[in-house]
Write a protein that holds these residues in place. Structure first.
Motif: not given
Length: 169
Positions: A1-5, A35-38, A46-49
């Motif tokens: 999960v990558t989430i950009a806030l 995951g990654e938080t940016t 939100i990007s989920i693989a």
């Protein structure tokens, strides 16, 4: 999960997103790993693989559609812009049942809308399609949004083009 806030975000909203992902992961026997938080200046992104295994020869691909195949979806379309996409249930049980009981030639989720994702299947399979307007199941949210006087698209257009419906063909 990558989430950009964005710099100012609602912590409870983000916690609710992760709670929903955890519940779905548990229900379907998967795990959320890494995951990654940016940062993102304006919106939450939100990007989920998701990775999985399919037994050899059992994958149902976009490229398998054949002339004469029927087109089915597992729910009503449109209305995702009203928030329906935030409460979706992956149609994994339905997909497995269909693939196990019928000669399904092609499947896809409708994250780009019926018109967009059907185009992906048709291009990959090198076939055409004809849709019967009266057979397209339109979600109540798409109908209400159009009646509400908002600048919404007509319900049929919403059913064809709203993304994030997550139904199956």
């Amino acid at each position: 999960v990558t989430i950009a806030l964005p710099q100012k975000f609602d912590v409870k909203f983000v916690e609710a997103i992760y709670a929903g992902m955890r519940a779905l992961a548990e229900k379907h026997g998967t795990a959320i790993a890494g995951g990654e938080t940016t940062a993102n200046p304006e919106h939450i992104l939100i990007s989920i693989a998701l990775l999985g295994l399919v037994p050899r020869g059992k994958a149902v691909l976009r490229s398998g559609a054949k002339v004469g195949d029927a087109i089915f979806v597992t729910g009503e379309l449109g209305g995702s812009l009203a928030g329906k996409h935030l409460e979706f249930e992956p149609r994994l049980v339905e997909a497995l049942w269909l693939a196990g009981n019928f000669p399904i030639h092609a499947m896809i989720d409708l994250s780009d809308g019926l018109a967009g994702d059907l185009r992906h299947i048709l291009k990959a399979s090198r076939v055409g399609a004809e849709l019967l307007k009266s057979a397209i199941p339109i979600h109540r949210a798409a109908k209400l949004r159009a009646q509400g006087g908002s600048p919404a698209r007509p319900p049929l257009v919403a059913a064809l083009t709203d993304g994030e419906d997550f139904e199956l063909l």
